[in-house]
Design a protein around this motif. Sequence first.
Motif, PDB file in Angstrom:
ATOM      1  N   ASP A  60       1.260  -1.677  -0.541  1.00 45.87           N
ATOM      2  CA  ASP A  60      -0.174  -0.451  -0.235  1.00 45.87           C
ATOM      3  C   ASP A  60       1.127   0.905   0.025  1.00 45.87           C
ATOM      4  O   ASP A  60       0.590   2.528  -1.108  1.00 45.87           O
ATOM      5  CB  ASP A  60      -1.215  -0.183   1.222  1.00 45.87           C
ATOM      6  CG  ASP A  60      -1.579   0.675   1.943  1.00 45.87           C
ATOM      7  OD1 ASP A  60      -2.583   1.707   0.431  1.00 45.87           O
ATOM      8  OD2 ASP A  60      -1.324   1.560   2.339  1.00 45.87           O
ATOM      9  N   LEU A  61       1.987   1.609   1.010  1.00 46.00           N
ATOM     10  CA  LEU A  61       2.608   2.825   0.814  1.00 46.00           C
ATOM     11  C   LEU A  61       3.530   3.043  -0.236  1.00 46.00           C
ATOM     12  O   LEU A  61       3.395   4.058  -0.789  1.00 46.00           O
ATOM     13  CB  LEU A  61       3.740   2.405   2.256  1.00 46.00           C
ATOM     14  CG  LEU A  61       3.708   2.746   3.335  1.00 46.00           C
ATOM     15  CD1 LEU A  61       3.852   2.012   4.793  1.00 46.00           C
ATOM     16  CD2 LEU A  61       3.178   3.689   3.486  1.00 46.00           C
ATOM     17  N   ARG A  64       1.826   4.063  -2.802  1.00 44.96           N
ATOM     18  CA  ARG A  64       0.939   5.442  -2.678  1.00 44.96           C
ATOM     19  C   ARG A  64       2.900   6.606  -3.216  1.00 44.96           C
ATOM     20  O   ARG A  64       2.766   7.386  -2.074  1.00 44.96           O
ATOM     21  CB  ARG A  64       0.547   5.644  -1.484  1.00 44.96           C
ATOM     22  CG  ARG A  64      -0.751   5.055  -1.970  1.00 44.96           C
ATOM     23  CD  ARG A  64      -1.153   4.551  -0.357  1.00 44.96           C
ATOM     24  NE  ARG A  64      -1.013   5.943   1.322  1.00 44.96           N
ATOM     25  CZ  ARG A  64      -0.952   5.777   2.150  1.00 44.96           C
ATOM     26  NH1 ARG A  64      -1.353   4.318   2.781  1.00 44.96           N
ATOM     27  NH2 ARG A  64      -0.817   7.132   2.974  1.00 44.96           N
ATOM     28  N   LEU A  66       5.555   5.968  -1.739  1.00 43.30           N
ATOM     29  CA  LEU A  66       6.802   5.629  -0.139  1.00 43.30           C
ATOM     30  C   LEU A  66       6.836   4.553   0.250  1.00 43.30           C
ATOM     31  O   LEU A  66       6.883   4.180   0.639  1.00 43.30           O
ATOM     32  CB  LEU A  66       4.600   6.232   0.706  1.00 43.30           C
ATOM     33  CG  LEU A  66       4.229   8.013   0.818  1.00 43.30           C
ATOM     34  CD1 LEU A  66       2.914   7.255   1.834  1.00 43.30           C
ATOM     35  CD2 LEU A  66       4.735   8.784   1.102  1.00 43.30           C
ATOM     36  N   GLU A  69       9.099   4.296   3.682  1.00 42.10           N
ATOM     37  CA  GLU A  69       8.787   3.934   4.763  1.00 42.10           C
ATOM     38  C   GLU A  69       7.923   2.378   4.505  1.00 42.10           C
ATOM     39  O   GLU A  69       7.329   1.653   5.433  1.00 42.10           O
ATOM     40  CB  GLU A  69       7.092   4.663   4.726  1.00 42.10           C
ATOM     41  CG  GLU A  69       7.341   6.736   5.015  1.00 42.10           C
ATOM     42  CD  GLU A  69       7.612   7.476   4.132  1.00 42.10           C
ATOM     43  OE1 GLU A  69       7.890   7.955   4.185  1.00 42.10           O
ATOM     44  OE2 GLU A  69       7.918   6.555   2.656  1.00 42.10           O
ATOM     45  N   SER A 186      -5.993   4.090  -7.040  1.00 43.20           N
ATOM     46  CA  SER A 186      -5.612   5.465  -7.036  1.00 43.20           C
ATOM     47  C   SER A 186      -3.671   5.265  -8.141  1.00 43.20           C
ATOM     48  O   SER A 186      -3.569   6.167  -9.380  1.00 43.20           O
ATOM     49  CB  SER A 186      -4.580   6.142  -5.849  1.00 43.20           C
ATOM     50  OG  SER A 186      -3.878   5.279  -5.447  1.00 43.20           O
ATOM     51  N   ILE A 216      -6.977   9.864  -2.676  1.00 42.12           N
ATOM     52  CA  ILE A 216      -5.562  10.174  -1.430  1.00 42.12           C
ATOM     53  C   ILE A 216      -5.117  11.761  -1.535  1.00 42.12           C
ATOM     54  O   ILE A 216      -3.888  11.717  -1.579  1.00 42.12           O
ATOM     55  CB  ILE A 216      -3.896   8.646  -1.356  1.00 42.12           C
ATOM     56  CG1 ILE A 216      -4.178   8.838  -3.386  1.00 42.12           C
ATOM     57  CG2 ILE A 216      -5.047   7.335  -1.604  1.00 42.12           C
ATOM     58  CD1 ILE A 216      -2.398   8.688  -3.364  1.00 42.12           C
ATOM     59  N   ASN A 218      -4.391  12.849   1.439  1.00 44.16           N
ATOM     60  CA  ASN A 218      -3.491  13.896   2.422  1.00 44.16           C
ATOM     61  C   ASN A 218      -2.153  12.739   2.197  1.00 44.16           C
ATOM     62  O   ASN A 218      -2.071  13.085   3.076  1.00 44.16           O
ATOM     63  CB  ASN A 218      -4.416  12.985   3.298  1.00 44.16           C
ATOM     64  CG  ASN A 218      -5.676  13.563   4.658  1.00 44.16           C
ATOM     65  OD1 ASN A 218      -5.218  14.623   4.100  1.00 44.16           O
ATOM     66  ND2 ASN A 218      -6.273  12.919   4.146  1.00 44.16           N
ATOM     67  N   ASP A 219      -1.770  12.161   0.732  1.00 42.48           N
ATOM     68  CA  ASP A 219      -0.630  11.879   0.444  1.00 42.48           C
ATOM     69  C   ASP A 219       0.272  12.682  -0.195  1.00 42.48           C
ATOM     70  O   ASP A 219      -0.484  13.604  -1.079  1.00 42.48           O
ATOM     71  CB  ASP A 219      -0.900  10.591  -0.288  1.00 42.48           C
ATOM     72  CG  ASP A 219      -1.161   9.275   0.491  1.00 42.48           C
ATOM     73  OD1 ASP A 219      -1.048   9.329   2.012  1.00 42.48           O
ATOM     74  OD2 ASP A 219      -1.014   8.417  -0.199  1.00 42.48           O
ATOM     75  N   ASN A 221       1.821  12.410  -3.041  1.00 44.95           N
ATOM     76  CA  ASN A 221       2.559  12.384  -4.505  1.00 44.95           C
ATOM     77  C   ASN A 221       1.554  13.160  -5.664  1.00 44.95           C
ATOM     78  O   ASN A 221       1.691  13.214  -6.513  1.00 44.95           O
ATOM     79  CB  ASN A 221       2.641  10.781  -4.174  1.00 44.95           C
ATOM     80  CG  ASN A 221       3.676  10.288  -5.598  1.00 44.95           C
ATOM     81  OD1 ASN A 221       4.529  11.161  -6.274  1.00 44.95           O
ATOM     82  ND2 ASN A 221       2.797   9.725  -6.872  1.00 44.95           N
ATOM     83  N   ASP A 250       3.923  16.040   3.399  1.00 45.85           N
ATOM     84  CA  ASP A 250       4.954  15.175   4.555  1.00 45.85           C
ATOM     85  C   ASP A 250       6.917  16.152   4.506  1.00 45.85           C
ATOM     86  O   ASP A 250       7.138  15.728   2.649  1.00 45.85           O
ATOM     87  CB  ASP A 250       5.098  14.071   3.361  1.00 45.85           C
ATOM     88  CG  ASP A 250       6.563  12.582   3.869  1.00 45.85           C
ATOM     89  OD1 ASP A 250       7.059  13.825   4.625  1.00 45.85           O
ATOM     90  OD2 ASP A 250       6.264  11.417   3.652  1.00 45.85           O
ATOM     91  N   PHE A 253       9.487  14.087   1.315  1.00 48.21           N
ATOM     92  CA  PHE A 253       8.876  14.032   0.066  1.00 48.21           C
ATOM     93  C   PHE A 253       9.893  14.463  -0.440  1.00 48.21           C
ATOM     94  O   PHE A 253       9.533  14.890  -1.246  1.00 48.21           O
ATOM     95  CB  PHE A 253       7.397  13.732  -0.006  1.00 48.21           C
ATOM     96  CG  PHE A 253       7.162  13.315  -1.375  1.00 48.21           C
ATOM     97  CD1 PHE A 253       7.020  11.541  -1.097  1.00 48.21           C
ATOM     98  CD2 PHE A 253       7.062  13.579  -2.543  1.00 48.21           C
ATOM     99  CE1 PHE A 253       6.296  10.795  -2.615  1.00 48.21           C
ATOM    100  CE2 PHE A 253       6.392  13.113  -3.341  1.00 48.21           C
ATOM    101  CZ  PHE A 253       6.242  11.759  -4.073  1.00 48.21           C
TER     102      PHE A 253
END
Length: 500
Positions: A60-61, A64, A66, A69, A186, A216, A218-219, A221, A250, A253
């Motif tokens: 999942d990360l 996205r 990330l 992470e 996404s 998404i 609140n992310d 990317n 972030d 990032f």
Amino acid sequence: MRSHQLLRFGMSAFLFSAVTWGFAARATVAAPADTASDIGKIPITTKSDEARKEYLLGRDLFERLLAQESLQHFDKAIALDPDFAFAELARANSAPTAKEFFEHQEKAITLADQASEGERLFILANEAGANGKPVDQKQYLDKLLAAFPNDERVQFNLAGYYFGQQDYSEAIAHYKKATEISPNYSPAYNLLGYAYRQQGNYSAAEQAFKKYVELIPNDPNPYDSYAELLLKMGKFDDSIARYRKALSIDPHFANSHFGIAAGLMYLGKTEAAEKELQTMADQARNDGERRTALFGSTVVAVDSGKLSKGLEAMDKQYAIAEKKNDAAAMAGDLQAKGNILLEMNRYDTAAQQFDRAFQIMQASNLSQQIKDNARLLHTFNTAALAIARKELGAAKKTTQEFSSGAEALKNPAQLRQAHELAGRIALAENDYSKAIAELEQANQQDPRNLYRLSRAYQANGDAAKAQEFGKKAAEFNSLPALNYAFIRSKARTMAASKKL
């Protein structure tokens, strides 16, 4: 930002083009699907429920963007189940360095026969991409599609294959199919936006990125990707604002610092771009981010005409890879140095860098297929060097050798490079019609070829086409890239010339 290992590694596309566009979900081979939505998906093969949970968290990360992470979760999944082949593949594709990528990919290949058939095909497709074998890669992906047509990640990865081959219409069709299967998936909207962007359909790209943001919000990317579209469109201030939005979500990032540096560079704010890249380097969490910041510094220096300064930044980048004995990254750095030295007309020193890169790859413990690709790349570099020296007889002979190797592999990227060499030779011989015919079959995502086409059309008396390609080259507006830095100033001058 796209999920793209080559940017993080700073390597040439000749060395490998791994399947890094995402990867499929798995469930235990003998176990039924957990939910109705899992039916028709590639199954997971692991003997540990906890390992599966960690894998899914990491996936999942990673999807996205990330990647940093995601690492701890993939590492935990592997620790809980050392035979977890797909976790090894995931760990490879999220790796911050080339060395780690190849190490974990090799482990995944070793374990592939213990996994499900779908997982095995996915791993083999990844290996084929890494070894520069697009025909084999496509065959594995087609088998996956036949077996799992309703797995959005299979559609997504096949789309990624077409994207890499610059077949954007097919890529768009499969990204759309992924969104039809899973409307909230996404990553597909992200790459759909990039595919439309590559076609010059900025309106459709913007809609895809807006949907990505919606899914998404609140992310970081989604804002980063939208910013890259604005960068491409020449809306540099708006682009920087979007990148800042990503960093407000972030602060770590790193990709957004890289994008901001590009916008500042194109605005003529070189010192501010350098400062942004220094911030990126200071905040780097791994060697990949640190090397990317230094690569950005190289590009900013070259773009501003300070090629010696660019070489100094590249030496620092190389030192990081050398500490880890990261052969592929070291070779990529030396090739970059060789190309900078070519721009400086320091041909003998450039040849030394290309030779060192080749020797490092041949002495490495990488696969023979990777080494064979490195040998072919060395042939390309040798031909480019001969063209620069105006040794056109030698250039033709070496270009034919390279072309034969590319044809044997049926690698479209390398075949485009063969046309590039032929076009450059024709340009040097003042055979402008032939130069145009060859360069139009070369990589159109390399701004140097757009610039070369502008020159060829101008010399051939076609002012309109010269203006068209000169403008394309001048306004390429990519993330920091040496190919663009080499010609941006010259292309802007040509595009603005009243003679065109």
